[in-house]
Design a protein around this motif. Structure first.
Motif, mmCIF file in Angstrom:
data_model
loop_
_atom_site.group_PDB
_atom_site.id
_atom_site.type_symbol
_atom_site.label_atom_id
_atom_site.label_comp_id
_atom_site.label_asym_id
_atom_site.label_seq_id
_atom_site.Cartn_x
_atom_site.Cartn_y
_atom_site.Cartn_z
ATOM 1 N N HIS A 82 0.844 -1.191 0.000
ATOM 2 C CA HIS A 82 0.000 0.000 0.000
ATOM 3 C C HIS A 82 0.881 1.244 0.000
ATOM 4 O O HIS A 82 1.813 1.357 0.801
ATOM 5 C CB HIS A 82 -0.898 -0.002 1.245
ATOM 6 C CG HIS A 82 -2.040 0.955 1.156
ATOM 7 N ND1 HIS A 82 -1.881 2.313 1.224
ATOM 8 C CD2 HIS A 82 -3.369 0.735 0.998
ATOM 9 C CE1 HIS A 82 -3.060 2.902 1.118
ATOM 10 N NE2 HIS A 82 -3.973 1.966 0.981
ATOM 11 N N PRO A 83 0.605 2.209 -0.880
ATOM 12 C CA PRO A 83 1.493 3.375 -0.994
ATOM 13 C C PRO A 83 1.635 4.196 0.285
ATOM 14 O O PRO A 83 2.658 4.836 0.499
ATOM 15 C CB PRO A 83 0.826 4.211 -2.094
ATOM 16 C CG PRO A 83 0.021 3.232 -2.886
ATOM 17 C CD PRO A 83 -0.450 2.217 -1.898
ATOM 18 N N LEU A 84 0.606 4.198 1.126
ATOM 19 C CA LEU A 84 0.658 5.011 2.344
ATOM 20 C C LEU A 84 0.902 4.191 3.602
ATOM 21 O O LEU A 84 0.929 4.744 4.698
ATOM 22 C CB LEU A 84 -0.662 5.786 2.511
ATOM 23 C CG LEU A 84 -0.939 6.880 1.481
ATOM 24 C CD1 LEU A 84 -2.274 7.535 1.756
ATOM 25 C CD2 LEU A 84 0.164 7.916 1.476
ATOM 26 N N ALA A 85 1.091 2.885 3.446
ATOM 27 C CA ALA A 85 1.184 2.029 4.624
ATOM 28 C C ALA A 85 2.405 2.359 5.472
ATOM 29 O O ALA A 85 2.323 2.462 6.699
ATOM 30 C CB ALA A 85 1.216 0.560 4.199
ATOM 31 N N ASP A 86 3.564 2.508 4.817
ATOM 32 C CA ASP A 86 4.763 2.787 5.602
ATOM 33 C C ASP A 86 4.708 4.162 6.242
ATOM 34 O O ASP A 86 5.204 4.365 7.358
ATOM 35 C CB ASP A 86 6.024 2.618 4.753
ATOM 36 C CG ASP A 86 6.035 3.529 3.545
ATOM 37 O OD1 ASP A 86 4.952 3.810 3.018
ATOM 38 O OD2 ASP A 86 7.123 3.966 3.121
ATOM 39 N N ALA A 87 4.064 5.135 5.562
ATOM 40 C CA ALA A 87 3.901 6.464 6.161
ATOM 41 C C ALA A 87 2.998 6.395 7.383
ATOM 42 O O ALA A 87 3.255 7.045 8.406
ATOM 43 C CB ALA A 87 3.342 7.448 5.134
ATOM 44 N N ALA A 88 1.925 5.599 7.284
ATOM 45 C CA ALA A 88 1.021 5.444 8.423
ATOM 46 C C ALA A 88 1.711 4.764 9.588
ATOM 47 O O ALA A 88 1.517 5.130 10.761
ATOM 48 C CB ALA A 88 -0.215 4.652 8.001
ATOM 49 N N GLN A 89 2.541 3.770 9.286
ATOM 50 C CA GLN A 89 3.261 3.067 10.347
ATOM 51 C C GLN A 89 4.274 3.987 11.019
ATOM 52 O O GLN A 89 4.385 4.043 12.246
ATOM 53 C CB GLN A 89 3.960 1.845 9.769
ATOM 54 C CG GLN A 89 4.686 1.004 10.807
ATOM 55 C CD GLN A 89 5.496 -0.107 10.186
ATOM 56 O OE1 GLN A 89 5.469 -0.296 8.989
ATOM 57 N NE2 GLN A 89 6.242 -0.819 10.998
ATOM 58 N N LYS A 90 5.017 4.730 10.216
ATOM 59 C CA LYS A 90 6.021 5.646 10.758
ATOM 60 C C LYS A 90 5.358 6.725 11.611
ATOM 61 O O LYS A 90 5.885 7.116 12.662
ATOM 62 C CB LYS A 90 6.810 6.276 9.614
ATOM 63 C CG LYS A 90 7.920 7.199 10.076
ATOM 64 C CD LYS A 90 8.689 7.762 8.889
ATOM 65 C CE LYS A 90 9.823 8.677 9.354
ATOM 66 N NZ LYS A 90 10.584 9.241 8.205
ATOM 67 N N GLY A 149 12.816 2.749 1.861
ATOM 68 C CA GLY A 149 12.280 1.432 1.532
ATOM 69 C C GLY A 149 12.775 0.363 2.494
ATOM 70 O O GLY A 149 11.987 -0.452 2.997
ATOM 71 N N LYS A 150 14.085 0.373 2.782
ATOM 72 C CA LYS A 150 14.635 -0.586 3.736
ATOM 73 C C LYS A 150 14.103 -0.337 5.140
ATOM 74 O O LYS A 150 13.805 -1.276 5.888
ATOM 75 C CB LYS A 150 16.164 -0.503 3.730
ATOM 76 C CG LYS A 150 16.808 -0.993 2.440
ATOM 77 C CD LYS A 150 18.327 -0.907 2.534
ATOM 78 C CE LYS A 150 18.978 -1.413 1.256
ATOM 79 N NZ LYS A 150 20.461 -1.308 1.312
ATOM 80 N N ALA A 151 13.975 0.937 5.504
ATOM 81 C CA ALA A 151 13.435 1.267 6.824
ATOM 82 C C ALA A 151 12.004 0.771 6.970
ATOM 83 O O ALA A 151 11.618 0.243 8.015
ATOM 84 C CB ALA A 151 13.508 2.776 7.055
ATOM 85 N N ALA A 152 11.201 0.939 5.923
ATOM 86 C CA ALA A 152 9.806 0.509 5.975
ATOM 87 C C ALA A 152 9.696 -0.999 6.135
ATOM 88 O O ALA A 152 8.901 -1.494 6.946
ATOM 89 C CB ALA A 152 9.076 0.964 4.704
ATOM 90 N N ARG A 153 10.493 -1.755 5.366
ATOM 91 C CA ARG A 153 10.440 -3.210 5.468
ATOM 92 C C ARG A 153 10.954 -3.691 6.820
ATOM 93 O O ARG A 153 10.368 -4.583 7.446
ATOM 94 C CB ARG A 153 11.233 -3.850 4.323
ATOM 95 C CG ARG A 153 10.586 -3.690 2.957
ATOM 96 C CD ARG A 153 11.303 -4.509 1.904
ATOM 97 N NE ARG A 153 12.658 -4.009 1.654
ATOM 98 C CZ ARG A 153 12.946 -3.050 0.787
ATOM 99 N NH1 ARG A 153 11.971 -2.475 0.092
ATOM 100 N NH2 ARG A 153 14.197 -2.665 0.601
ATOM 101 N N GLY A 154 12.054 -3.105 7.283
ATOM 102 C CA GLY A 154 12.584 -3.491 8.587
ATOM 103 C C GLY A 154 11.617 -3.173 9.715
ATOM 104 O O GLY A 154 11.409 -3.986 10.621
ATOM 105 N N ALA A 155 11.006 -1.984 9.668
ATOM 106 C CA ALA A 155 10.051 -1.602 10.696
ATOM 107 C C ALA A 155 8.811 -2.490 10.656
ATOM 108 O O ALA A 155 8.243 -2.828 11.697
ATOM 109 C CB ALA A 155 9.655 -0.139 10.525
#
Length: 257
Positions: A82-90, A149-155
């Motif tokens: 999802h394009p906004l998923a990592d932003a929402a998680q962060k 990208g790496k931060a999003a996957r790791g998080a």
């Protein structure tokens, strides 16, 4: 809802929803504080100290709710891209840390006159402290890894692994002998709290929930704008390096993407 996966559409949604959510937050928070202070009675054993409950319990609920939101966003990152998923998680990580910190502080203030100690290694206290450390770890992960990208996957992986702590927090009072009482609001037999105490608690919980939603939307918006600014800066630097005398006419189109 898929339409709001587009950052531009999401920004329009935030522009409309944020003022409404902020107004509801202020209204419910004012009403909840009034009910908690002037309507709810003092406890026959704890006296006026029980009023800390109206901050402590909603903060505890939101500390777990924020992590559930992060877990959903982590699945969105790893499974659905999802394009906004990592932003929402962060965006949810520092908010969850804030609610968890408030839970721990108010719990200590409540525990000192009731238990005679600021801190005990109670099962629920310990699991909530672990939750706070997980939040801090996620914030640190997002901060230290430059590649988003790496931060999003790791998080996302870290979040999913840490999700095992949420049921431990919830059922710790049932699995172990702790100083915390068993569930008295969300239980199969119905709440065991008298209505004059239950309704202020519910109103405060709703106020905290709307506060989280408001702040979460605003932080996601800021994250989208920050990423756009970073992308524009990179494009501007590339354009200047390629042709210093030519105006970067493609930047405006890139900003709209």
């Amino acid at each position: 809802m898929q339409n709001y996966a587009n950052p531009t559409n999401f920004l329009r949604l935030v522009k409309l929803a944020a003022p409404v959510l902020a107004a509801l937050t202020a209204l419910l928070l004012g009403l909840g504080l009034y009910l908690a202070w002037f309507v709810a009675p003092a406890d026959y054993q704890q006296g006026e100290t029980v009023r800390i409950m109206y901050l402590h319990v909603p903060a505890a609920w939101l500390s777990m709710f924020a992590y559930v939101v992060m877990t959903s966003a982590a699945l969105g990152t790893l499974v659905w891209r999802h394009p906004l998923a990592d932003a929402a998680q962060k965006a949810a990580a520092p908010l969850g840390a804030g609610f968890t910190f408030l839970c721990l502080v108010t719990g200590s203030l409540w525990g000192k006159p009731m238990w005679g100690a600021w801190w005990v290694w109670d099962a629920r206290l310990t699991s909530v402290l672990i939750l706070f450390l997980i939040y801090l770890g996620l914030v640190a992960l997002w901060t230290t890894i430059e590649d988003q990208g790496k931060a999003a996957r790791g998080a996302a992986i870290f979040t999913l692994v840490g999700a095992v702590n949420i049921p431990i927090i919830k059922f710790s009072v049932d699995w172990w002998n702790t100083l915390h009482q068993p569930a008295s609001v969300f239980r199969l037999g119905g709440p065991t709290i008298v209505g004059s105490m239950l309704w202020p608690l519910i109103v405060m919980a709703l106020a905290f929930t709307f506060l989280f939603m408001t702040l979460h939307l605003l932080v996601i918006r800021n994250e989208i704008l920050r990423r756009r600014l970073r992308r524009l800066s990179i494009l501007a630097a590339d354009a200047e390096e390629a042709s210093p005398d030519r105006p970067p006419s493609s930047l405006e189109a890139a900003y709209e993407q």
